[in-house]
Design a protein around this motif. Structure first.
Motif, PDB file in Angstrom:
ATOM      1  N   CYS A  25       0.813  -1.303   0.085  1.00  0.00           N
ATOM      2  CA  CYS A  25       0.024  -0.118   0.167  1.00  0.00           C
ATOM      3  C   CYS A  25       0.926   1.317   0.125  1.00  0.00           C
ATOM      4  O   CYS A  25       0.522   2.131  -0.641  1.00  0.00           O
ATOM      5  N   TYR A  67      -7.321   4.784  -5.079  1.00  0.00           N
ATOM      6  CA  TYR A  67      -7.800   3.248  -4.856  1.00  0.00           C
ATOM      7  C   TYR A  67      -6.544   2.392  -5.279  1.00  0.00           C
ATOM      8  O   TYR A  67      -6.680   1.263  -5.560  1.00  0.00           O
ATOM      9  N   THR A  70      -5.836  -0.018  -2.418  1.00  0.00           N
ATOM     10  CA  THR A  70      -6.875  -1.109  -2.406  1.00  0.00           C
ATOM     11  C   THR A  70      -6.689  -2.122  -3.521  1.00  0.00           C
ATOM     12  O   THR A  70      -6.773  -3.214  -3.242  1.00  0.00           O
ATOM     13  N   LEU A  71      -6.559  -1.493  -4.840  1.00  0.00           N
ATOM     14  CA  LEU A  71      -6.246  -2.513  -5.844  1.00  0.00           C
ATOM     15  C   LEU A  71      -5.113  -3.579  -5.948  1.00  0.00           C
ATOM     16  O   LEU A  71      -4.978  -4.673  -6.227  1.00  0.00           O
ATOM     17  N   ARG A  72      -3.924  -2.946  -4.923  1.00  0.00           N
ATOM     18  CA  ARG A  72      -2.822  -3.975  -5.000  1.00  0.00           C
ATOM     19  C   ARG A  72      -2.440  -4.375  -3.718  1.00  0.00           C
ATOM     20  O   ARG A  72      -1.564  -5.486  -3.907  1.00  0.00           O
ATOM     21  N   CYS A  73      -3.458  -4.200  -2.804  1.00  0.00           N
ATOM     22  CA  CYS A  73      -3.178  -4.916  -1.442  1.00  0.00           C
ATOM     23  C   CYS A  73      -3.304  -6.582  -1.907  1.00  0.00           C
ATOM     24  O   CYS A  73      -4.320  -6.914  -2.025  1.00  0.00           O
ATOM     25  N   ARG A  75      -3.792  -8.949   0.248  1.00  0.00           N
ATOM     26  CA  ARG A  75      -4.616  -9.461   0.982  1.00  0.00           C
ATOM     27  C   ARG A  75      -6.237  -9.085   0.805  1.00  0.00           C
ATOM     28  O   ARG A  75      -7.283  -9.178   1.448  1.00  0.00           O
ATOM     29  N   GLY A  76      -6.363  -8.061  -0.436  1.00  0.00           N
ATOM     30  CA  GLY A  76      -7.571  -7.470  -0.688  1.00  0.00           C
ATOM     31  C   GLY A  76      -8.439  -6.804   0.181  1.00  0.00           C
ATOM     32  O   GLY A  76      -9.551  -6.734   0.281  1.00  0.00           O
ATOM     33  N   PRO A  78     -10.128  -3.380   2.182  1.00  0.00           N
ATOM     34  CA  PRO A  78     -10.884  -2.243   1.453  1.00  0.00           C
ATOM     35  C   PRO A  78     -10.020  -0.862   2.336  1.00  0.00           C
ATOM     36  O   PRO A  78     -10.718  -0.548   2.800  1.00  0.00           O
TER      37      PRO A  78
END
Ligand code: SF4
Ligand code: SF4
Length: 180
Positions: A25, A67, A70-73, A75-76, A78
């Motif tokens: 992140c 975002y 969010t897109l690259r984490c 663990r998905g 939010p």
């Protein structure tokens, strides 16, 4: 804001519970360089219940909701939504401390709405007027001169007004925000 501050913090903690501190992140965030704590550090603080440190941090205020995190984490998680919740919480807890950024943000949006792009000189004039702090313009004088020298500032009377093509977008955003 729904729930007590502890409810909101509890919700945010659940949202980032699965964080593995990989730092993706932070590496993805275009604004991390200006934050006092990187996004990864902020999630660690949330998980360790460092409430005061979290709520006095500038990190989530600088989030532009792009975002990327969010897109690259992996663990998905939010993350952008979690950042927005923290911003709303801090704003409700400390309205005076947020006045400057709120006034700037509102005037910025109104300028974009009027002209289709930000008009820097108009934005800063209206920002200073609303802040009613005579010392504030002095803090920005150096930056303003730098921009003027580089011809980066447009004058309000040279800016053509747009016909309101952005109006639908603003209306839609307001509708979506009221649903949150
Ligand atoms: S990218 Fe996701 S898992 Fe990695 S540090 Fe950030 S929040 Fe945690
Ligand atoms: S959504 Fe916010 S925290 Fe995430 S990458 Fe974008 S600016 Fe950074």
């Amino acid at each position: 804001m729904n729930g007590t501050p502890q409810d909101v913090l509890g919700t945010v903690k659940e949202m980032v519970q699965a964080c593995i501190q990989c730092g993706t992140c932070t590496g993805s965030c275009p604004n991390a360089f200006a934050m006092d704590h990187t996004p990864r550090q902020l999630w660690q603080m949330v998980l360790n219940d460092r409430t005061r440190d979290v709520l006095t941090s500038k990190t989530f205020i600088l989030c532009s909701s792009c975002y990327y995190c969010t897109l690259r984490c992996p663990r998905g998680l939010p993350l952008t939504d979690a950042m927005s919740r923290l911003t709303r919480l801090a704003r409700a807890e400390n309205p005076t401390g947020f006045k400057k950024s709120q006034v700037f943000y509102r005037q910025f949006l109104q300028s974009v709405r009027r002209h289709g792009r930000v008009n820097e000189s108009e934005l800063m004039t209206l920002f200073f007027l609303e802040m009613k702090n005579p010392v504030l313009p002095l803090q920005y004088a150096g930056l303003g001169l730098k921009f003027l020298r580089k011809n980066k500032i447009s004058l309000p009377f040279l800016e053509k007004k747009k016909s309101g093509g952005l109006e639908k977008i603003f209306e839609k955003v307001r509708e979506m925000e009221n649903q949150v």
